[in-house]
Motif scaffolding. Structure first.
Motif, PDB file in Angstrom:
ATOM      1  N   VAL A   1      40.392  37.076  41.701  1.00  0.00           N
ATOM      2  CA  VAL A   1      39.961  37.930  40.592  1.00  0.00           C
ATOM      3  C   VAL A   1      40.662  37.501  39.307  1.00  0.00           C
ATOM      4  O   VAL A   1      40.036  37.411  38.235  1.00  0.00           O
ATOM      5  CB  VAL A   1      40.255  39.413  40.899  1.00  0.00           C
ATOM      6  CG1 VAL A   1      40.077  40.263  39.639  1.00  0.00           C
ATOM      7  CG2 VAL A   1      39.332  39.923  41.996  1.00  0.00           C
ATOM      8  N   ALA A   2      41.957  37.214  39.405  1.00  0.00           N
ATOM      9  CA  ALA A   2      42.710  36.751  38.229  1.00  0.00           C
ATOM     10  C   ALA A   2      42.121  35.457  37.689  1.00  0.00           C
ATOM     11  O   ALA A   2      42.032  35.266  36.458  1.00  0.00           O
ATOM     12  CB  ALA A   2      44.177  36.558  38.603  1.00  0.00           C
ATOM     13  N   ARG A   3      41.696  34.585  38.598  1.00  0.00           N
ATOM     14  CA  ARG A   3      41.083  33.316  38.167  1.00  0.00           C
ATOM     15  C   ARG A   3      39.777  33.578  37.418  1.00  0.00           C
ATOM     16  O   ARG A   3      39.503  32.971  36.361  1.00  0.00           O
ATOM     17  CB  ARG A   3      40.832  32.431  39.390  1.00  0.00           C
ATOM     18  CG  ARG A   3      39.764  31.352  39.213  1.00  0.00           C
ATOM     19  CD  ARG A   3      40.178  30.253  38.253  1.00  0.00           C
ATOM     20  NE  ARG A   3      39.045  29.434  37.850  1.00  0.00           N
ATOM     21  CZ  ARG A   3      38.523  28.439  38.552  1.00  0.00           C
ATOM     22  NH1 ARG A   3      39.030  28.132  39.738  1.00  0.00           N
ATOM     23  NH2 ARG A   3      37.515  27.738  38.082  1.00  0.00           N
ATOM     24  N   LEU A   4      38.958  34.486  37.919  1.00  0.00           N
ATOM     25  CA  LEU A   4      37.688  34.793  37.281  1.00  0.00           C
ATOM     26  C   LEU A   4      37.891  35.430  35.896  1.00  0.00           C
ATOM     27  O   LEU A   4      37.178  35.116  34.936  1.00  0.00           O
ATOM     28  CB  LEU A   4      36.863  35.723  38.176  1.00  0.00           C
ATOM     29  CG  LEU A   4      36.365  35.107  39.496  1.00  0.00           C
ATOM     30  CD1 LEU A   4      35.784  36.182  40.395  1.00  0.00           C
ATOM     31  CD2 LEU A   4      35.333  34.026  39.226  1.00  0.00           C
ATOM     32  N   ILE A   5      38.871  36.323  35.789  1.00  0.00           N
ATOM     33  CA  ILE A   5      39.174  36.961  34.501  1.00  0.00           C
ATOM     34  C   ILE A   5      39.677  35.914  33.502  1.00  0.00           C
ATOM     35  O   ILE A   5      39.294  35.917  32.318  1.00  0.00           O
ATOM     36  CB  ILE A   5      40.208  38.078  34.683  1.00  0.00           C
ATOM     37  CG1 ILE A   5      39.617  39.213  35.528  1.00  0.00           C
ATOM     38  CG2 ILE A   5      40.665  38.616  33.324  1.00  0.00           C
ATOM     39  CD1 ILE A   5      40.594  40.315  35.872  1.00  0.00           C
ATOM     40  N   ALA A   6      40.525  35.002  33.974  1.00  0.00           N
ATOM     41  CA  ALA A   6      41.041  33.942  33.107  1.00  0.00           C
ATOM     42  C   ALA A   6      39.899  33.058  32.594  1.00  0.00           C
ATOM     43  O   ALA A   6      39.901  32.639  31.426  1.00  0.00           O
ATOM     44  CB  ALA A   6      42.078  33.113  33.856  1.00  0.00           C
ATOM     45  N   ASP A   7      38.923  32.771  33.452  1.00  0.00           N
ATOM     46  CA  ASP A   7      37.766  31.975  33.026  1.00  0.00           C
ATOM     47  C   ASP A   7      36.974  32.698  31.943  1.00  0.00           C
ATOM     48  O   ASP A   7      36.480  32.068  30.994  1.00  0.00           O
ATOM     49  CB  ASP A   7      36.860  31.683  34.227  1.00  0.00           C
ATOM     50  CG  ASP A   7      37.442  30.612  35.140  1.00  0.00           C
ATOM     51  OD1 ASP A   7      38.399  29.933  34.723  1.00  0.00           O
ATOM     52  OD2 ASP A   7      36.950  30.465  36.279  1.00  0.00           O
ATOM     53  N   ASP A   8      36.843  34.019  32.069  1.00  0.00           N
ATOM     54  CA  ASP A   8      36.129  34.797  31.053  1.00  0.00           C
ATOM     55  C   ASP A   8      36.829  34.695  29.700  1.00  0.00           C
ATOM     56  O   ASP A   8      36.185  34.476  28.666  1.00  0.00           O
ATOM     57  CB  ASP A   8      36.023  36.269  31.485  1.00  0.00           C
ATOM     58  CG  ASP A   8      34.975  36.482  32.567  1.00  0.00           C
ATOM     59  OD1 ASP A   8      34.151  35.568  32.769  1.00  0.00           O
ATOM     60  OD2 ASP A   8      35.000  37.533  33.221  1.00  0.00           O
ATOM     61  N   PHE A   9      38.135  34.850  29.692  1.00  0.00           N
ATOM     62  CA  PHE A   9      38.887  34.760  28.434  1.00  0.00           C
ATOM     63  C   PHE A   9      38.822  33.342  27.855  1.00  0.00           C
ATOM     64  O   PHE A   9      38.745  33.163  26.638  1.00  0.00           O
ATOM     65  CB  PHE A   9      40.346  35.165  28.660  1.00  0.00           C
ATOM     66  CG  PHE A   9      40.565  36.645  28.624  1.00  0.00           C
ATOM     67  CD1 PHE A   9      40.631  37.323  27.410  1.00  0.00           C
ATOM     68  CD2 PHE A   9      40.695  37.377  29.800  1.00  0.00           C
ATOM     69  CE1 PHE A   9      40.825  38.697  27.373  1.00  0.00           C
ATOM     70  CE2 PHE A   9      40.892  38.751  29.770  1.00  0.00           C
ATOM     71  CZ  PHE A   9      40.957  39.413  28.544  1.00  0.00           C
ATOM     72  N   ARG A  10      38.828  32.346  28.743  1.00  0.00           N
ATOM     73  CA  ARG A  10      38.795  30.968  28.271  1.00  0.00           C
ATOM     74  C   ARG A  10      37.476  30.648  27.565  1.00  0.00           C
ATOM     75  O   ARG A  10      37.438  29.885  26.601  1.00  0.00           O
ATOM     76  CB  ARG A  10      39.009  30.008  29.441  1.00  0.00           C
ATOM     77  CG  ARG A  10      39.206  28.558  29.001  1.00  0.00           C
ATOM     78  CD  ARG A  10      39.372  27.617  30.192  1.00  0.00           C
ATOM     79  NE  ARG A  10      40.456  28.029  31.075  1.00  0.00           N
ATOM     80  CZ  ARG A  10      40.269  28.451  32.308  1.00  0.00           C
ATOM     81  NH1 ARG A  10      39.040  28.548  32.817  1.00  0.00           N
ATOM     82  NH2 ARG A  10      41.297  28.804  33.057  1.00  0.00           N
ATOM     83  N   HIS A  11      36.389  31.237  28.049  1.00  0.00           N
ATOM     84  CA  HIS A  11      35.067  30.973  27.469  1.00  0.00           C
ATOM     85  C   HIS A  11      34.627  32.077  26.507  1.00  0.00           C
ATOM     86  O   HIS A  11      33.465  32.110  26.083  1.00  0.00           O
ATOM     87  CB  HIS A  11      34.032  30.811  28.583  1.00  0.00           C
ATOM     88  CG  HIS A  11      34.294  29.637  29.487  1.00  0.00           C
ATOM     89  ND1 HIS A  11      34.918  29.771  30.717  1.00  0.00           N
ATOM     90  CD2 HIS A  11      34.037  28.311  29.340  1.00  0.00           C
ATOM     91  CE1 HIS A  11      35.019  28.575  31.297  1.00  0.00           C
ATOM     92  NE2 HIS A  11      34.495  27.674  30.473  1.00  0.00           N
ATOM     93  N   GLY A  12      35.542  32.967  26.179  1.00  0.00           N
ATOM     94  CA  GLY A  12      35.230  33.999  25.192  1.00  0.00           C
ATOM     95  C   GLY A  12      34.162  34.993  25.630  1.00  0.00           C
ATOM     96  O   GLY A  12      33.473  35.563  24.771  1.00  0.00           O
ATOM     97  N   PHE A  13      34.008  35.204  26.928  1.00  0.00           N
ATOM     98  CA  PHE A  13      33.020  36.154  27.473  1.00  0.00           C
ATOM     99  C   PHE A  13      31.608  35.840  26.967  1.00  0.00           C
ATOM    100  O   PHE A  13      30.787  36.734  26.777  1.00  0.00           O
ATOM    101  CB  PHE A  13      33.389  37.602  27.106  1.00  0.00           C
ATOM    102  CG  PHE A  13      34.614  38.115  27.789  1.00  0.00           C
ATOM    103  CD1 PHE A  13      34.533  38.783  29.008  1.00  0.00           C
ATOM    104  CD2 PHE A  13      35.878  37.920  27.230  1.00  0.00           C
ATOM    105  CE1 PHE A  13      35.667  39.252  29.643  1.00  0.00           C
ATOM    106  CE2 PHE A  13      37.027  38.385  27.866  1.00  0.00           C
ATOM    107  CZ  PHE A  13      36.921  39.049  29.074  1.00  0.00           C
ATOM    108  N   GLU A  14      31.308  34.534  26.765  1.00  0.00           N
ATOM    109  CA  GLU A  14      29.999  34.163  26.238  1.00  0.00           C
ATOM    110  C   GLU A  14      28.871  34.481  27.217  1.00  0.00           C
ATOM    111  O   GLU A  14      27.718  34.680  26.796  1.00  0.00           O
ATOM    112  CB  GLU A  14      29.976  32.674  25.877  1.00  0.00           C
ATOM    113  CG  GLU A  14      30.249  31.738  27.053  1.00  0.00           C
ATOM    114  CD  GLU A  14      30.251  30.286  26.629  1.00  0.00           C
ATOM    115  OE1 GLU A  14      30.057  30.032  25.422  1.00  0.00           O
ATOM    116  OE2 GLU A  14      30.439  29.409  27.487  1.00  0.00           O
ATOM    117  N   LYS A  15      29.188  34.535  28.497  1.00  0.00           N
ATOM    118  CA  LYS A  15      28.173  34.871  29.504  1.00  0.00           C
ATOM    119  C   LYS A  15      28.369  36.275  30.053  1.00  0.00           C
ATOM    120  O   LYS A  15      27.712  36.665  31.023  1.00  0.00           O
ATOM    121  CB  LYS A  15      28.215  33.861  30.658  1.00  0.00           C
ATOM    122  CG  LYS A  15      27.857  32.439  30.247  1.00  0.00           C
ATOM    123  CD  LYS A  15      27.892  31.509  31.452  1.00  0.00           C
ATOM    124  CE  LYS A  15      27.536  30.083  31.063  1.00  0.00           C
ATOM    125  NZ  LYS A  15      27.576  29.170  32.240  1.00  0.00           N
TER     126      LYS A  15
END
Length: 340
Positions: A212-226
Motif C-alpha cells: 500500500v505504501a508503494r502504491l501511495i508513493a507512486d501516486d505522489f510521484r505522478h501527481g495523482f494524474e490518474k
C-alpha cells in the motif's frame, strides 16, 4: 497440512512456478502492461493474508492448543517487517526486469539465486552441506543455464547480450533479493514453535502494508494524474491478470510451508525444475523449438537432483570390509578351548 509430505508440496510449487512466467508474459500487451503491475503483488499479499486468516481461525476452533502456539510479543512480531520489505522490493523488481529483458534472459540471470542461496544457507543458517551436495547445487545452476541458452548460429543467439544494462542489473538484484528473502524467512519460520498460519498472518500483514505504501508513493510521484490507486486498482485487468495474482499468491503460501517444514534448497530445486517445465510448455504454447541444450539441461538437472537428495551410499561405492562371521568366531573359540 504439516503432515503433508514435503515432496508433494514441492511438486505443486514446481507446477505453479512454471506457469508464473508464462502467465505474466501473456498478460502483457504490445510489450507492456495495460494494468499497473504494482497492484499485482499487493492483491497477491491480500489473497495470502485472507487465506492465512481463515486457516488460523479454523485451526483455533478445532484445536485448543493453537492459542499456546501464538507469540504476540512485539519483539517477535516486528521481525516479520524485514522479509516483507524484501519481498516487496523483489516482486516489483521482477516485473520491472521483464520490461527490459525477454523471459529467457530473465530466467538465465535468475539462476544466480541457486548459488547465492546455497552460500547464504551455509553462512546465515549454519547448515552444513556435503561436497556432493555443493557439486549438485553447482550442477543445478549449470543445467538450468544450459537449457535456457539458445542455439548458436541463429540470429537470436546473441539476444542474451543485447538487453539494456538496466535489465542485467535488475536481474542480478532480483536473484540476490530472492535468496536473501528465502533465507531470512526460513530463519523466522523455524525460530519458534508458532503455528504456520499465525506466522503467515504476520508476514502478509506487513507485506500488504508495504505494498500500500508503494502504491501511495507512486501516486505522489505522478501527481495523482490518474487518480488515487484505489480508484483504478483493477483498471486494465483481464482474466489472465487475475490468474497471475492467484498464481503469485498460491506460490507464496506454498513457499512459506516449505520454509517451515523443509528448507530453502528444496524451494530452489522446485523453482529450477519449474524453469525447465516452463520451456517444455513453451513448445506447445509459443511454438518454441526444442534444442539440444534443453535436452542436456534436463539431464544435468536430473543428475543434480539425484546427487543432492539420494543417500550417500547409493552414490559412492564404499569399500567392502571383511568382517568375520559370528559363527566362524564361535567355532575358532571352541577349537582353541579343545586344543588347550
Amino acid at each position: 497440512m504439516a503432515a503433508t509430505p514435503w515432496y508433494f508440496v514441492a511438486v505443486l510449487l514446481t507446477i505453479l512456478t512454471s506457469s508464473q512466467g508464462i502467465l505474466t508474459t501473456l498478460s502483457q500487451s504490445n510489450g507492456g502492461y495495460k494494468y499497473d503491475y504494482a497492484t499485482v503483488p499487493f492483491l497477491a499479499e491480500v489473497f495470502k493474508l485472507i487465506v492465512s486468516a481463515l486457516f488460523l481461525w479454523r485451526e483455533m476452533r478445532t484445536s485448543s492448543s493453537t492459542t499456546s502456539r501464538i507469540t504476540t510479543d512485539w519483539k517477535s512480531v516486528r521481525l516479520f517487517v524485514i522479509p516483507s520489505l524484501i519481498y516487496l522490493i523483489h516482486n516489483n523488481v521482477q516485473f520491472a526486469t521483464l520490461t527490459f529483458v525477454d523471459t529467457s534472459t530473465y530466467q538465465i540471470m535468475g539462476n544466480l539465486k541457486i548459488v547465492t542461496t546455497g552460500i547464504l544457507f551455509r553462512l546465515f543458517l549454519k547448515r552444513k552441506l556435503s561436497k556432493l551436495q555443493w557439486m549438485a547445487i553447482g550442477l543445478l545452476a549449470v543445467g538450468t543455464t544450459t537449457s535456457q541458452v539458445k542455439g548458436c548460429g541463429e540470429a537470436s543467439c546473441d539476444s542474451l547480450f543485447t538487453a539494456p544494462i538496466q535489465g542485467y542489473l535488475l536481474g542480478i538484484l532480483s536473484a540476490g533479493l530472492s535468496a536473501l528473502a528465502g533465507i531470512y524467512t526460513e530463519f523466522l519460520m523455524k525460530r519458534n514453535n508458532d503455528t504456520l498460519y499465525w506466522q503467515n498472518l504476520q508476514l502478509y500483514t506487513f507485506g500488504s502494508l508495504f505494498n500500500v505504501a508503494r502504491l501511495i508513493a507512486d501516486d505522489f510521484r505522478h501527481g495523482f494524474e490518474k487518480g488515487p490507486w484505489w480508484q483504478r486498482i483493477f483498471d486494465g485487468y483481464s482474466i489472465t491478470t487475475w490468474m497471475v495474482v492467484l498464481n503469485l499468491g498460491s506460490t507464496g503460501l506454498l513457499v512459506s510451508w516449505l520454509m517451515k517444514y523443509a528448507d530453502n534448497i528444496v524451494k530452489v530445486y522446485s523453482t529450477s525444475m519449474a524453469m525447465l517445465l516452463t520451456m517444455v510448455a513453451s513448445i506447445y504454447l509459443f511454438s518454441f523449438k526444442p534444442t539440444l541444450q534443453l535436452f542436456l539441461g534436463i539431464v544435468i538437472c536430473i543428475m543434480s537432483l539425484h546427487m543432492y537428495f539420494a543417500p550417500p551410499h547409493t552414490l559412492v561405492d564404499l569399500p567392502v570390509t571383511n568382517e568375520a562371521h559370528p559363527k566362524i568366531l564361535k567355532q575358532v573359540v571352541v577349537e582353541e578351548k579343545t586344543d588347550s
